[in-house]
Design an enzyme around this catalytic site. Structure first.
Site, PDB file in Angstrom:
ATOM      1  N   CYS A 425       0.817  -1.212   0.000  1.00  0.00           N
ATOM      2  CA  CYS A 425       0.000   0.000   0.000  1.00  0.00           C
ATOM      3  C   CYS A 425       0.851   1.262   0.000  1.00  0.00           C
ATOM      4  O   CYS A 425       0.488   2.264  -0.640  1.00  0.00           O
ATOM      5  CB  CYS A 425      -0.954  -0.011   1.189  1.00  0.00           C
ATOM      6  SG  CYS A 425      -0.142  -0.084   2.796  1.00  0.00           S
ATOM      7  N   HIS A 469      -2.178   0.544   7.022  1.00  0.00           N
ATOM      8  CA  HIS A 469      -2.502   0.936   5.648  1.00  0.00           C
ATOM      9  C   HIS A 469      -2.035   2.364   5.404  1.00  0.00           C
ATOM     10  O   HIS A 469      -1.837   3.143   6.343  1.00  0.00           O
ATOM     11  CB  HIS A 469      -4.019   0.828   5.432  1.00  0.00           C
ATOM     12  CG  HIS A 469      -4.442   0.872   3.998  1.00  0.00           C
ATOM     13  ND1 HIS A 469      -3.869   0.093   3.022  1.00  0.00           N
ATOM     14  CD2 HIS A 469      -5.402   1.618   3.366  1.00  0.00           C
ATOM     15  CE1 HIS A 469      -4.452   0.343   1.862  1.00  0.00           C
ATOM     16  NE2 HIS A 469      -5.378   1.269   2.044  1.00  0.00           N
ATOM     17  N   ASP A 485      -8.051   6.203  -2.114  1.00  0.00           N
ATOM     18  CA  ASP A 485      -7.255   5.019  -1.767  1.00  0.00           C
ATOM     19  C   ASP A 485      -6.837   4.323  -3.055  1.00  0.00           C
ATOM     20  O   ASP A 485      -7.589   3.503  -3.602  1.00  0.00           O
ATOM     21  CB  ASP A 485      -8.064   4.073  -0.877  1.00  0.00           C
ATOM     22  CG  ASP A 485      -7.187   2.993  -0.248  1.00  0.00           C
ATOM     23  OD1 ASP A 485      -6.040   2.817  -0.705  1.00  0.00           O
ATOM     24  OD2 ASP A 485      -7.629   2.345   0.711  1.00  0.00           O
TER      25      ASP A 485
END
Length: 662
Positions: A425, A469, A485
């Site tokens: 991520c 994350h 995201d």
């Protein structure tokens, strides 16, 4: 001299008892293995092993000067390690070594009692470092072993089995459990008497205040728990569960850092938060992290509340992150409410946005060229459309989400967009924000946790380090800061159905999963539910909860003196009831007859047929033949003394009466 492989039951009483005590001490010390220096663990193990060898071989114990030399060595090593012999860590190190050294002069019962109570004291030091359920279970086992050794020491004759002492010790502990429960529930929680001072380095850190590309991937290998949540009512969808941590705005080509004024209240780009819908209310139990941030569902507009939290303890930064004025070094519980549908940030361009488009010179030239190409190909595209074009590139460009993208070099964004096309991520978020800034769109990185899972046993949501994350926020005119995201474009399951990347399991883990994945998941859920119950009902039993308990019982409690009075009243009342019961029992039951019946029952358990009205002398004649001569003689003597206690006084009285008649 006994050989080393002699069974424990066949050893002489003194040898057996000493070896048992050394084993219990070894368990007490082993529980401190993570908190004492390696030399301390090795020296303690060597001393206990030496004492066991001397015991089995029936060798004499070392002399005074040997013990003094070992003591000087332990004190010197402690000082060299901790630079002091005072304080928590140095004190625990010394206590452990002194306990092992004391066993080298274990000759009489008096020495044994000193070792017992020094072991009890050493056992308490475990709570300096951990108060978890696992620690409590280990301490209970050690406590049972020490109580067994103590009870056994009060059986000075014969060769009583250890299991008999263990049963008696366990029964005594259970009898004392109600009093312990009352003391726990009513003993006033007064700082600093209640609670243990925390060490600033004992917490697990998890997230970092900075982010280097590749750093969060290491957290995906850690399944330890960050926090547990209980929602009031129906929880929001999983895809909206973003728990906000550090916000990172400055980039030097490799590492992302917070803005210079991002942690200072009153500075930066403040703007009101606009929320929609109803708030989500929930309770959080946060594990120690040694970090000052409070993890909350994005976004929380009201100040969280908790037993150990006050408005003066919390700060909300301009980036909507909540901070404590101290690191979280103990389990922390608080109530909060958040809005998952919100807008914040300036609606029109302001001067402070400029730092969110800055890029270090000389880095990622191909990403800069990509941004220029997108601008040239779509000159009239709005920032929103450029964001969508970047996300579409991630969805259709063959990019993959992986824990092992390889080692990135100097130009991390270039390698992700054009070479590797694989990353975790933080690789994806960092490359996306670099591209946005190259397009003159203000953007930054937000780190935290996303998602979680529901424990099927107790219904609490569990957020782990593996849920760490990183996502992006871009500024759009008229909307303010908007969460984007980019990982969801590469791997929709990461935030939609919470599909996590997992490392390959080890040999034992693979075997368990092969046998029964459902059983492994069920056992894990049961253990974590038990841990959560321990946290909620034991570690989080605060003074306010004490007051609530007394109010439910009809008592008005306003300060610690009320708790103290209630505790004293309950303890005195219990003691009075126990005394009355004892008096009643002695009045209605003959203690001598009760003891005689116990002797009959013991013989029956050993396979002897015993008449219900047999006397002590008859029991002495029925003793089993498998007993050792020493045990048989000892039990015979005890039974005859029991008979004499009953009839000696009457016999002497009869003789005096006869004499007077003559």
């Amino acid at each position: 001299m006994k050989p080393l492989n002699t069974p424990l039951a066949g050893l002489p009483r003194e040898v057996r008892d000493t070896l048992f005590l050394l084993t219990v001490i070894g368990w007490v010390v082993l529980m401190q293995a993570a908190h004492i220096p390696p030399w301390c663990l090795g020296l303690t193990g060597a001393l206990l092993g030496w004492r066991a060898y001397l015991t089995v071989r029936l060798r004499p114990l070392p002399g005074l000067w040997t013990r003094v030399a070992l003591l000087a060595l332990a004190v010197g090593a402690t000082y060299a390690t901790h630079r002091t012999i005072l304080g928590r860590d140095a004190g625990v190190t010394l206590i452990v070594v002194l306990l092992a050294l004391k066993t080298l002069e274990l000759r009489a019962r008096r020495d044994a009692f000193v070792v017992f109570f020094l072991s009890f004291f050493t056992l308490l030091t475990h709570f300096f470092y951990s108060q978890s359920l696992l620690t409590a279970v280990g301490i209970l086992l050690a406590l049972w072993g020490l109580l067994t050794a103590l009870v056994n020491a009060h059986m000075p004759v014969g060769h009583p089995p250890l299991w008999s002492a263990a049963r008696l010790a366990g029964g005594m502990a259970l009898l004392g459990a109600p009093i312990m429960l009352v003391l726990f529930m009513l003993f006033p929680r007064m700082a600093p008497l209640w609670g243990i001072p925390s060490d600033g380095m004992t917490g697990r850190s998890g997230l970092s205040p900075t982010m280097s590309v590749g750093s969060i991937a290491s957290l995906a290998l850690d399944d330890s728990i960050v926090m547990r949540l209980s929602f009031d009512g129906r929880p929001p969808p999983q895809r909206t569960l973003y728990f906000r941590g550090p916000v990172l705005s400055r980039f030097d080509g490799r590492t992302w850092q917070p803005a210079v004024d991002g942690l200072l209240p009153g500075r930066g780009m403040r703007a009101p938060v606009t929320t929609q819908g109803s708030p989500v209310r929930y309770q959080v139990t946060l594990e120690p992290s040694n970090r000052p941030w409070l993890l909350l569902l994005d976004t929380a507009t009201e100040t969280p509340t908790g037993p150990s939290l006050g408005p003066q303890d919390l700060v909300r930064t301009p980036d909507l992150q909540w901070l404590l004025r101290r690191p979280v070094t103990d389990l922390l519980r608080y109530d909060a409410q958040s809005f998952v549908d919100f807008q914040y940030g300036p609606q029109q361009a302001v001067l402070g946005l400029q730092e969110h488009v800055d890029l270090p010179p000389g880095f990622n030239p191909r990403t800069l060229a990509l941004a220029q190409s997108l601008r040239q190909n779509t000159p009239s595209a709005t920032p929103q459309q450029l964001v969508e074009q970047a996300l579409e590139r991630l969805r259709t460009g063959g990019y993959t989400y992986t824990l092992e993208p390889g080692l990135y070099g100097e130009h991390t964004a270039d390698e992700f967009w054009f070479d590797r096309k694989a990353g975790f991520c933080e690789h994806i978020a960092s490359s996306f924000v670099v591209l946005m800034r190259a397009l003159d769109i203000p953007a930054r990185i937000v780190t935290g946790y996303q998602g979680g899972e529901v424990n099927s046993v107790d219904g609490f949501w569990t957020v782990r380090q593996s849920d760490a994350h990183a996502w992006a926020e871009v500024w759009l005119a008229g909307r303010g800061w908007v969460r984007v995201d980019p990982t969801s474009s590469v791997a929709p399951g990461r935030t939609g159905t919470l599909q996590r990347l997992r490392p390959e399991p080890g040999l034992l883990g693979a075997a368990m999963l092969t046998v029964s994945p459902d059983m492994a998941a069920r056992l894990r859920a049961l253990w974590e539910a038990a841990n959560n119950s321990w946290n909620q009902w034991v570690l989080n039993y605060t003074q306010s909860r004490q007051f609530d308990l007394l109010r439910r019982l009809g008592l008005q409690a306003t300060d610690w003196t009320d708790l103290l009075h209630a505790m004293v009243a309950v303890v005195v009342g219990a003691a009075a009831l126990g005394a009355l019961w004892t008096l009643w029992e002695r009045h209605h039951t003959d203690p001598w007859l009760r003891q005689l019946e116990r002797a009959r029952a013991r013989l029956r358990r050993e396979g002897v047929t015993v008449p219900f009205n047999s006397t002590p002398r008859q029991l002495a004649q029925l003793l089993p033949t498998h007993l050792t001569p020493e045990d048989r003689a000892e039990r015979h003597r005890w039974l005859m003394e029991m008979e004499a206690q009953r009839y000696r006084a009457a016999s002497a009285s009869g003789q005096r009466t006869s004499g007077s008649k003559l």
